[in-house]
Scaffold this active site. Sequence first.
Site, PDB file in Angstrom:
ATOM      1  N   ILE A 141      -4.551   0.391  -0.962  1.00  0.00           N
ATOM      2  CA  ILE A 141      -3.295   1.338  -1.300  1.00  0.00           C
ATOM      3  C   ILE A 141      -2.886   2.168  -0.202  1.00  0.00           C
ATOM      4  CG2 ILE A 141      -3.641   1.159  -3.994  1.00  0.00           C
ATOM      5  CD1 ILE A 141      -4.818   3.916  -3.859  1.00  0.00           C
ATOM      6  N   ASP A 142      -1.733   2.335   0.069  1.00  0.00           N
ATOM      7  CA  ASP A 142      -1.275   3.083   1.164  1.00  0.00           C
ATOM      8  C   ASP A 142      -1.754   4.590   1.252  1.00  0.00           C
ATOM      9  OD1 ASP A 142       0.290   0.741   1.778  1.00  0.00           O
ATOM     10  OD2 ASP A 142       2.154   1.831   0.541  1.00  0.00           O
ATOM     11  N   LYS A 143      -1.443   5.006   2.609  1.00  0.00           N
ATOM     12  CA  LYS A 143      -2.220   6.470   2.918  1.00  0.00           C
ATOM     13  C   LYS A 143      -1.804   7.503   1.816  1.00  0.00           C
ATOM     14  CE  LYS A 143      -1.789  10.169   6.318  1.00  0.00           C
ATOM     15  NZ  LYS A 143      -1.250  10.217   7.385  1.00  0.00           N
TER      16      LYS A 143
END
Length: 304
Positions: free
Chosen positions: A137-139
């Site tokens: 998942i994105d930062k």
Amino acid sequence: MEVIEVKVEDVHQFERLDKVLTSHNQDWSRTQVQQWIKNGDVTVNNQPSKVNYKVKVNDQIVLTIPELEESNVEAEEMDLDIYYEDEDVLVVNKPRGMVVHPAPGHTSGTLVNGLMAHCKDLSGINGVMRPGIVHRIDKDTSGLLMVAKNDMAHESLVNQLVAKTVTRRYRALVHGIIPHDHGTIDAPIGRDKIDRQSMTVTEENSRDAVTHFNVLERFREFTYVECQLETGRTHQIRVHMKYIGHPLAGDPKYGPRKTLPIDGQALHAGVLGFEHPRTGKYVEFEAPLPKEFEEMLDLVAKRS
């Protein structure tokens, strides 16, 4: 080695070169970008430049990212929020702001660095840069991730993702009022031809992408939704919600900037379910909204 061309938009006219590059990809740290510039890895109009150079709209900026040295990836003790763990799999709740695996600009402080200190055994299918990582998942997205501790578990979990049997439900706050209580976005996603660091809905060089959503609550200027992924493309929910005219609040890449006091997109991977690789039993986990997300919901509710 990766070569990236960066387009200068009007909004970045006369901004410093290091600031423009950092805003281009939220996974790059300002310190790393400045080092690339000093090392000559960044050219402007085919010439090396300085960190404080003020960019212009027609500038041709090219970044050549050097290969990440494997020796730079080290185990780091972290206070990981582990939801489940056995000999095969681990489920961890990733906080907002943490990068999942090492990449240029982030060789430390990633989830992988913490996992390497926590577990002696992680699957090696994705190599030394991404041990145990099955999906990401994105930062600036918080929430649950499944991690494989051996290759058997890794193959099983990947096969489940391909078969679309993994449950992945997200909570998101989006701009505007969605009139429908629920819906399905079925639109292929691929690389943006102009901005190669962004994804977009396109028929060219794309892959199928399906997102289901349910409206949980409507506010004066925002809608609180739950999204369920049928596929798992890069930035899928962020791209799909922008596509239907309701970009995520706080999203620096796909939505209006600084509309709410939150760093990054308002997105939380709250529910994760899958068949256990060894037992075949379905297991499901749920992580509550982070405090920052709850406070943001309270704020938009008070404004309504």
